[in-house]
Design an enzyme around this catalytic site. Structure first.
Site, short mmCIF file in Angstrom:
data_model
loop_
_atom_site.label_atom_id
_atom_site.label_comp_id
_atom_site.label_asym_id
_atom_site.label_seq_id
_atom_site.Cartn_x
_atom_site.Cartn_y
_atom_site.Cartn_z
N THR A 1 0.83 -1.15 -0.05
CA THR A 1 0.12 -0.15 0.05
C THR A 1 0.89 1.31 -0.08
OG1 THR A 1 -2.02 0.99 0.93
CG2 THR A 1 -0.14 0.00 2.53
N LYS B 1 3.74 1.50 -3.12
CA LYS B 1 3.34 1.12 -4.32
C LYS B 1 4.40 1.71 -5.49
CE LYS B 1 -1.62 0.54 -3.41
NZ LYS B 1 -2.95 1.12 -3.77
N ASP C 1 -4.64 -2.53 -9.07
CA ASP C 1 -5.79 -1.46 -8.71
C ASP C 1 -6.66 -0.99 -9.90
OD1 ASP C 1 -5.16 -1.23 -5.97
OD2 ASP C 1 -3.49 0.07 -6.49
N GLY D 1 -2.57 9.46 -5.80
CA GLY D 1 -2.27 8.13 -6.28
C GLY D 1 -3.52 7.44 -7.05
N THR E 1 -5.09 20.83 -4.43
CA THR E 1 -3.96 21.32 -5.09
C THR E 1 -4.24 21.28 -6.48
OG1 THR E 1 -2.99 20.31 -3.01
CG2 THR E 1 -1.38 21.10 -4.89
N1 LIG Z 1 -11.53 1.29 -2.50
C1 LIG Z 1 -10.31 1.01 -2.53
O1 LIG Z 1 -9.79 -0.15 -2.65
C2 LIG Z 1 -9.30 2.14 -2.19
C3 LIG Z 1 -7.90 2.00 -3.00
C4 LIG Z 1 -6.96 3.01 -3.05
C5 LIG Z 1 -7.61 4.20 -2.12
N2 LIG Z 1 -8.74 4.41 -1.76
C6 LIG Z 1 -9.11 5.61 -1.29
O2 LIG Z 1 -8.97 6.80 -2.18
C7 LIG Z 1 -8.61 7.82 -1.39
C8 LIG Z 1 -7.22 8.38 -2.03
O3 LIG Z 1 -6.29 7.63 -1.88
P1 LIG Z 1 -4.74 7.92 -2.43
O4 LIG Z 1 -4.05 6.48 -2.55
O5 LIG Z 1 -4.93 8.47 -3.70
O6 LIG Z 1 -4.28 9.05 -1.48
P2 LIG Z 1 -3.31 10.07 -1.60
O7 LIG Z 1 -2.39 10.02 -2.85
O8 LIG Z 1 -2.61 10.40 -0.43
O9 LIG Z 1 -4.25 11.42 -2.23
C9 LIG Z 1 -5.13 11.96 -1.34
C10 LIG Z 1 -6.24 12.93 -2.14
O10 LIG Z 1 -7.09 13.28 -1.46
C11 LIG Z 1 -6.88 14.79 -1.28
N3 LIG Z 1 -7.33 15.51 0.00
C12 LIG Z 1 -6.83 14.85 1.09
N4 LIG Z 1 -7.28 15.79 2.27
C13 LIG Z 1 -8.29 16.54 1.73
C14 LIG Z 1 -8.84 17.65 2.32
N5 LIG Z 1 -8.81 18.10 3.64
N6 LIG Z 1 -9.63 18.34 1.28
C15 LIG Z 1 -9.69 17.99 0.19
N7 LIG Z 1 -8.95 17.01 -0.51
C16 LIG Z 1 -8.25 16.17 0.25
C17 LIG Z 1 -5.72 15.29 -1.74
O11 LIG Z 1 -5.54 16.64 -2.28
P3 LIG Z 1 -4.21 17.28 -2.40
O12 LIG Z 1 -3.54 16.75 -3.51
O13 LIG Z 1 -4.49 18.89 -2.41
O14 LIG Z 1 -3.29 16.82 -1.00
C18 LIG Z 1 -5.39 13.91 -2.88
O15 LIG Z 1 -6.15 14.33 -3.94
C19 LIG Z 1 -8.36 7.63 0.18
O16 LIG Z 1 -9.91 7.57 0.67
C20 LIG Z 1 -8.26 6.06 0.16
O17 LIG Z 1 -9.02 5.49 1.22
C21 LIG Z 1 -9.70 3.18 -1.86
#
Ligand SMILES: NC(=O)c1ccc[n+]([C@@H]2O[C@H](COP(=O)([O-])OP(=O)(O)OC[C@H]3O[C@@H](n4cnc5c(N)ncnc54)[C@H](OP(=O)(O)O)[C@@H]3O)[C@@H](O)[C@H]2O)c1
Length: 278
Positions: free
Chosen positions: A43, A47, A103, A131, A154
């Site tokens: 994770t 990754k 994914d 991501g 962002t």
């Molecule tokens: N269902 C599944 O199997 C699965 C798999 C992967 C991920 N997910 C979910 O997908 C989401 C993102 O995961 P990721 O791996 O892409 O994480 P990540 O790379 O850390 O990206 C986080 C994203 O959320 C935004 N964000 C965070 N806090 C925020 C806030 N307070 N207000 C507005 N935007 C905010 C970030 O914006 P900035 O760029 O501005 O920081 C970025 O676009 C998570 O909720 C995760 O649990 C689910």
């Protein structure tokens, strides 16, 4: 979901969770390989780091630039690399790590099965450009989505992903900003909604939910985020990210075992574990 599936397949394997500092990821993968682990899931942030660590990258990992599944392999008598599951443990000599990404396929499989959403020619509002958001954007583009509107806290990150889509998939209209028309799907890939008290990632002053035919939230715990609650009230078809979690897992299991995954058994195990449902 993996341990009940392994039991159903009659495999004497165990799926364990290990906490690894990113600085030690190379050691951890080498250690698992030395111990003849069958494979691993990774994770974030592992990754992305693993792309430069594993010995071999499958096309899926090359295409999406991330490895969430590693399969350890050894050479058979003819010198061909084989998954450890196919070899006699006493015959295992030289080993290598093979990185895959399950994914991206899981996102579109879940969108199809849980929402009946077909990407080709569709218009999508994608919230988030981390991501998971980038992978979703690229996967939807690779499946011929018509228009992609990217909104992220962002802004520069949404612009970067939009630019990457335009370069790699020139026929897709990729735009950083809110849609100017109705969309077939609004997809949340931000982490807003995970924590109690979080608001919705969608600013309804910029884009009212009733203008989205369907809404998907990658978050699966809580089962109903503020976004999904509002979307349901606005009459949209909704689904959470449990299917995405399930299908990346079923595909990984198939990569390790070479056998079809018991999908419904894994879904039931997930529902029980994630939502404590009987
Ligand atoms: N269902 C599944 O199997 C699965 C798999 C992967 C991920 N997910 C979910 O997908 C989401 C993102 O995961 P990721 O791996 O892409 O994480 P990540 O790379 O850390 O990206 C986080 C994203 O959320 C935004 N964000 C965070 N806090 C925020 C806030 N307070 N207000 C507005 N935007 C905010 C970030 O914006 P900035 O760029 O501005 O920081 C970025 O676009 C998570 O909720 C995760 O649990 C689910």
């Amino acid at each position: 979901m993996h341990n009940p599936a392994l039991a159903a397949l009659g495999l004497d394997w165990r799926y364990l969770a290990c906490d690894v500092h990113p600085d030690r990821l190379r050691d951890a993968i080498a250690g698992a390989q030395a111990m003849k682990f069958i494979g691993l899931n990774l994770t974030l942030p592992h990754k992305l780091l693993a792309v430069d660590i594993v010995d071999e990258l499958d096309a899926s990992a090359k295409t999406w630039g991330a490895v969430n599944t590693v399969r350890f392999e050894a050479k058979d008598a003819s010198g061909a690399w084989q998954p450890l599951a196919k070899l006699n443990p006493d015959d295992i000599g030289e080993l290598r790590s093979h990185g895959f990404n399950t994914d991206a396929d899981a996102i579109t499989r879940s969108l199809r099965e849980d929402l009946g959403f077909e990407p080709r020619g569709a218009s999508v509002l994608l919230l988030g450009a981390g991501g998971a958001g980038r992978t979703a954007a690229l996967k939807l583009a690779s499946e011929g989505v018509g228009s992609l509107f990217l909104v992220n806290r962002t802004t520069s990150k949404a612009e970067e992903v939009a630019a990457e889509i335009r370069t790699r998939f020139p026929s897709v209209r990729a735009h950083a900003g809110w849609p100017d028309a109705d969309v077939d799907l609004a997809l949340n890939s931000t982490s807003l909604g995970l924590k109690p008290g979080d608001g919705s990632p969608l600013d309804e002053a910029k884009f009212p939910l009733r203008r989205a035919r369907a809404v998907y939230d990658m978050i699966y715990r809580p089962a109903e985020t503020p976004l999904l609650r509002a979307a349901k009230a606005a009459g949209c078809k909704v689904a959470n990210g449990l299917g995405m979690l399930l299908y990346q897992g079923t595909k990984a299991l198939e990569i390790w075992t070479g056998q079809p995954a018991p999908v419904e058994l894994m879904r039931a195990a997930l529902l029980k574990d994630v939502y404590a449902r009987a």
